[in-house]
Enzyme design. Structure first.
Site, PDB file in Angstrom:
ATOM      1  N   HIS A   1      93.834  29.218 130.624  1.00  0.00           N
ATOM      2  CA  HIS A   1      94.144  29.436 132.059  1.00  0.00           C
ATOM      3  C   HIS A   1      93.651  30.800 132.542  1.00  0.00           C
ATOM      4  O   HIS A   1      94.333  31.461 133.336  1.00  0.00           O
ATOM      5  CB  HIS A   1      95.648  29.310 132.327  1.00  0.00           C
ATOM      6  CG  HIS A   1      96.196  27.925 132.145  1.00  0.00           C
ATOM      7  ND1 HIS A   1      96.395  27.047 133.187  1.00  0.00           N
ATOM      8  CD2 HIS A   1      96.590  27.259 131.033  1.00  0.00           C
ATOM      9  CE1 HIS A   1      96.899  25.904 132.736  1.00  0.00           C
ATOM     10  NE2 HIS A   1      97.015  26.007 131.423  1.00  0.00           N
TER      11      HIS A   1
ATOM     12  N   ASN B   1     101.711  22.071 135.307  1.00  0.00           N
ATOM     13  CA  ASN B   1     100.329  21.655 135.572  1.00  0.00           C
ATOM     14  C   ASN B   1     100.301  20.682 136.741  1.00  0.00           C
ATOM     15  O   ASN B   1     101.357  20.261 137.230  1.00  0.00           O
ATOM     16  CB  ASN B   1      99.735  20.969 134.341  1.00  0.00           C
ATOM     17  CG  ASN B   1      99.220  21.972 133.304  1.00  0.00           C
ATOM     18  OD1 ASN B   1      99.039  23.145 133.587  1.00  0.00           O
ATOM     19  ND2 ASN B   1      99.001  21.491 132.089  1.00  0.00           N
TER      20      ASN B   1
ATOM     21  N   TYR C   1     104.306  32.358 125.332  1.00  0.00           N
ATOM     22  CA  TYR C   1     103.871  33.047 126.555  1.00  0.00           C
ATOM     23  C   TYR C   1     104.243  34.529 126.543  1.00  0.00           C
ATOM     24  O   TYR C   1     103.404  35.395 126.816  1.00  0.00           O
ATOM     25  CB  TYR C   1     104.448  32.348 127.792  1.00  0.00           C
ATOM     26  CG  TYR C   1     103.772  31.019 128.043  1.00  0.00           C
ATOM     27  CD1 TYR C   1     103.920  29.978 127.147  1.00  0.00           C
ATOM     28  CD2 TYR C   1     102.981  30.811 129.148  1.00  0.00           C
ATOM     29  CE1 TYR C   1     103.295  28.757 127.341  1.00  0.00           C
ATOM     30  CE2 TYR C   1     102.349  29.594 129.370  1.00  0.00           C
ATOM     31  CZ  TYR C   1     102.515  28.575 128.454  1.00  0.00           C
ATOM     32  OH  TYR C   1     101.892  27.378 128.641  1.00  0.00           O
TER      33      TYR C   1
HETATM   34  C1  HEM Z   1     102.060  24.248 122.574  1.00  0.00           C
HETATM   35  C2  HEM Z   1     101.641  24.119 123.838  1.00  0.00           C
HETATM   36  C3  HEM Z   1     101.199  25.276 124.681  1.00  0.00           C
HETATM   37  C4  HEM Z   1     100.961  26.569 124.344  1.00  0.00           C
HETATM   38  C5  HEM Z   1     101.100  27.226 122.979  1.00  0.00           C
HETATM   39  C6  HEM Z   1     100.528  27.259 125.539  1.00  0.00           C
HETATM   40  C7  HEM Z   1     100.157  28.585 125.605  1.00  0.00           C
HETATM   41  C8  HEM Z   1      99.702  29.237 126.729  1.00  0.00           C
HETATM   42  C9  HEM Z   1      99.272  30.601 126.777  1.00  0.00           C
HETATM   43  C10 HEM Z   1      99.258  31.547 125.585  1.00  0.00           C
HETATM   44  C11 HEM Z   1      98.924  30.879 128.040  1.00  0.00           C
HETATM   45  C12 HEM Z   1      98.402  32.220 128.582  1.00  0.00           C
HETATM   46  C13 HEM Z   1      99.596  33.059 129.020  1.00  0.00           C
HETATM   47  C14 HEM Z   1      99.221  34.415 129.540  1.00  0.00           C
HETATM   48  O1  HEM Z   1      98.344  35.080 128.960  1.00  0.00           O
HETATM   49  O2  HEM Z   1      99.825  34.847 130.542  1.00  0.00           O
HETATM   50  C15 HEM Z   1      99.133  29.698 128.823  1.00  0.00           C
HETATM   51  C16 HEM Z   1      98.938  29.597 130.172  1.00  0.00           C
HETATM   52  C17 HEM Z   1      99.403  28.537 130.917  1.00  0.00           C
HETATM   53  N1  HEM Z   1      99.929  27.349 130.456  1.00  0.00           N
HETATM   54 FE1  HEM Z   1     100.227  26.869 128.544  1.00  0.00          FE
HETATM   55  N2  HEM Z   1     100.519  26.375 126.591  1.00  0.00           N
HETATM   56  C18 HEM Z   1     100.937  25.157 126.115  1.00  0.00           C
HETATM   57  C19 HEM Z   1     101.102  24.006 126.850  1.00  0.00           C
HETATM   58  C20 HEM Z   1     101.174  23.965 128.227  1.00  0.00           C
HETATM   59  C21 HEM Z   1     101.687  22.881 129.011  1.00  0.00           C
HETATM   60  C22 HEM Z   1     102.225  21.571 128.422  1.00  0.00           C
HETATM   61  C23 HEM Z   1     101.624  23.259 130.333  1.00  0.00           C
HETATM   62  C24 HEM Z   1     102.061  22.515 131.558  1.00  0.00           C
HETATM   63  C25 HEM Z   1     103.024  21.604 131.582  1.00  0.00           C
HETATM   64  C26 HEM Z   1     101.050  24.583 130.373  1.00  0.00           C
HETATM   65  C27 HEM Z   1     100.822  25.322 131.508  1.00  0.00           C
HETATM   66  C28 HEM Z   1     100.271  26.571 131.528  1.00  0.00           C
HETATM   67  C29 HEM Z   1      99.953  27.284 132.756  1.00  0.00           C
HETATM   68  C30 HEM Z   1     100.170  26.787 134.187  1.00  0.00           C
HETATM   69  C31 HEM Z   1      99.411  28.516 132.369  1.00  0.00           C
HETATM   70  C32 HEM Z   1      98.904  29.614 133.296  1.00  0.00           C
HETATM   71  C33 HEM Z   1     100.054  30.515 133.716  1.00  0.00           C
HETATM   72  C34 HEM Z   1      99.557  31.587 134.661  1.00  0.00           C
HETATM   73  O3  HEM Z   1      99.110  31.223 135.764  1.00  0.00           O
HETATM   74  O4  HEM Z   1      99.600  32.764 134.292  1.00  0.00           O
HETATM   75  N3  HEM Z   1     100.788  24.978 129.080  1.00  0.00           N
HETATM   76  N4  HEM Z   1      99.589  28.687 127.991  1.00  0.00           N
END
Ligand code: HEM
EC number: 1.11.1.6
Length: 515
Positions: free
Chosen positions: A70, A143, A355
């Site tokens: 992202h 999402n 996160y």
């Molecule tokens: C094991 C599953 C998952 C892991 C380990 C994971 C991990 C991460 C990480 C490390 C980030 C970056 C965070 C940052 O640097 O600020 C991120 C961003 C994000 N993830 Fe996940 N994620 C997973 C699943 C999901 C799922 C299922 C969704 C939605 C239902 C999701 C939605 C998002 C969104 C929207 C962002 C961006 C947040 C922002 O705008 O700063 N992720 N994810």
């Protein structure tokens, strides 16, 4: 002690001179910004020229690690307003009264692309909202799709790697992409893959798409009753998607199309809004489902679990500074308020760790002190959490560095009975890999979606076309696995995909070029 948070949507300008006299970063006036100290007019530079060093050294440190995943996104501020009473489901203060408003920040994003990548690529879109509530911050990190690719969190880094670049060619790689997704145990992704390759995989802009919790959460009321909950955030602008041709053309002509669309809409007073709904389920109903309530690859049928309206989100304020307020924003599913809890969904449980860990790396351990992340509506007080790099909030002055019960601190008890009838977890600690479901359970909802697409003119055809064009880049063995996987959804779909891929291949051979 200095102020712990910001009252307004402003960067902390407390160290910024109001008289606009230009200084170096230590506040010493600069007489002329472009002079360099040297020997004679054209001689070598002197190490004593601190202003030059200050400027060059800071420039080298302007970039912070991008989010993984992202990395690319846009954001805006606004508010959440309660339109309907749901206090029977959730006791959180933000829902306490109809008409109540809570300030929020929403960041939309793509998933696989680098920070500078194009806005209209085929990808799920992130839809993350931070609510500044009087009970502390609450992040809904959602999402634009109601399901996800995996349900075993250990798969996440592997899956995301397949969406990014090949380690040797540094190119996106159709073999990696489809190799992962067609591996039998990874075919639980089929529902999400179908959404991704329909035209919903290329939303026209951030304003015209829905947001979904995807996960099951656990909300409770002040009597201690709890429900499983899924949240749906529906666009009031109406869903608008792009065809593959439109998305590709815009990606080339205006890669920042969605950023521009969001910023200009808000600047022109055309504030985008979304209506928030919940679906609720009791523990008893959950046991009767044909799939696990913790399975993120499944949706809850709306006929059985109808949507219930809660409120609306309106985005009406552009950030004053993108880096300070969007790039540095830290959203985490673990940032939550009383009465809204994570369920035992294993992917969500892993996210509770992942996160804030990413934020400590990306922004530093005091990332909560960055104004956009401050819980300014509730404030922060915990003098045992202090020191560390970039501590800028006064660091609790002379407060003791530990908590002890004989000191005059206040602890708030939640206004509800202890929940003795929660889910009870009991069992040995075992290694468990949640692979494929027996029979065809994982394909049922994908098939239903294919039928729904059949009712929308041209959508089944577009789905086959979008997959065929992409899969043509994979090697023949992997292409065959793709055809076989989609045949489990619908034989006609599989054949249509094959036809598109073969036609593209033939036209490339005849033009003898990939470009
Ligand atoms: C094991 C599953 C998952 C892991 C380990 C994971 C991990 C991460 C990480 C490390 C980030 C970056 C965070 C940052 O640097 O600020 C991120 C961003 C994000 N993830 Fe996940 N994620 C997973 C699943 C999901 C799922 C299922 C969704 C939605 C239902 C999701 C939605 C998002 C969104 C929207 C962002 C961006 C947040 C922002 O705008 O700063 N992720 N994810």
């Amino acid at each position: 002690m200095s102020k712990l948070g910001q009252e307004k949507n402003e960067v902390n300008y407390s160290d910024v001179r109001e008289d606009r006299v230009v200084t170096n970063s230590t506040g010493n006036p600069i007489n002329e910004p472009f002079v360099t100290q040297r020997i004679g007019e054209h001689g070598p530079l002197l190490l004593q020229d601190y202003n030059l060093i200050d400027s060059l050294a800071h420039f080298n440190r302007e970039n912070i690690p991008q989010r993984n995943p992202h990395a690319h996104g846009s954001g805006a501020f606004g508010y959440f307003e309660v339109t309907d009473d749901i206090t029977d489901i959730c006791g959180s203060a933000m829902f306490s009264k109809i008409g109540k408003r809570t300030k929020c920040l929403t960041r939309f994003s793509t998933v696989g692309g680098d920070k500078g990548s194009a806005d209209t690529v085929r990808d799920p879109r992130g839809f993350a909202t931070k609510f500044y509530t009087e009970e502390g911050n609450l992040d809904w990190v959602y999402n634009n799709t109601p399901v996800f690719f995996i349900r075993d969190p250990s798969k996440f880094p592997h899956f995301i790697h397949t969406q990014k670049r090949n380690p040797q060619t540094n190119l996106r790689d159709a073999d990696m992409f489809w190799d992962f997704l067609t591996t039998p145990e990874n075919q639980v992704a089929i529902h999400q893959v179908m959404i991704l390759f329909s035209d919903r995989g290329t939303p026209a802009n951030y304003r015209s798409m829905h947001g979904y919790s995807g996960h099951t959460y656990k909300w409770s009321n002040k009597n201690g009753d709890w429900h499983y909950v899924q949240v749906h955030i529906k666009t009031d602008q109406g869903i608008k998607n792009l065809t593959i041709e439109e998305a590709t053309k815009i990606a080339g002509s205006n890669p920042d199309y969605c950023q521009q669309d969001l910023f200009e809409a808000i600047q022109n007073g055309n504030y985008p809004s979304w209506t928030v709904y919940i679906q609720t389920m009791t523990e008893r109903d959950a046991k009767k489902l044909p799939f696990s309530v913790f399975d993120l690859t499944k949706v809850w049928p709306q006929g059985q679990f109808p949507l219930r309206r809660v409120g609306k989100i309106v985005l009406n304020e552009n950030p004053l500074n993108f880096f300070a307020q969007v790039e540095q924003a830290a959203f985490a599913p673990s940032t939550t308020v009383p009465y809204q809890e994570a369920s035992a969904d294993p992917v969500l449980q892993a996210r509770l760790f992942s996160y804030a860990d990413a934020h400590r790396y990306r922004l530093g351990p005091n990332f909560h002190q960055i104004p956009v992340n401050c819980p300014y509506a509730s404030k922060f007080f915990n003098p045992a959490i202090r020191d560390g790099p970039m501590n800028v909030n006064g660091n609790f002055g002379s407060e003791p560095t530990y908590l002890a019960n004989d000191k005059s601190y206040t602890y708030i008890q939640q206004d509800r009975p202890i929940q003795q009838h929660q889910e009870v977890w009991n069992g040995p600690a075992i290694p468990y890999h949640w692979a494929t479901s027996p029979g065809d359970v994982d394909f049922v909802q994908a098939r239903n979606l294919y039928r729904v697409l059949g009712k929308q003119p041209g959508q089944q055809k577009n789905l086959a076309y979008n997959i065929g064009i992409h899969v043509e880049g994979a090697c023949p063995q992997i292409q065959q696995r793709v055809y076989d996987m989609f045949a489990r959804v619908d034989k006609g779909l599989s054949e249509a995909i094959k036809k598109v891929a073969e036609a593209k291949h033939a036209s490339e051979l005849s033009s003898n070029s990939k470009f």
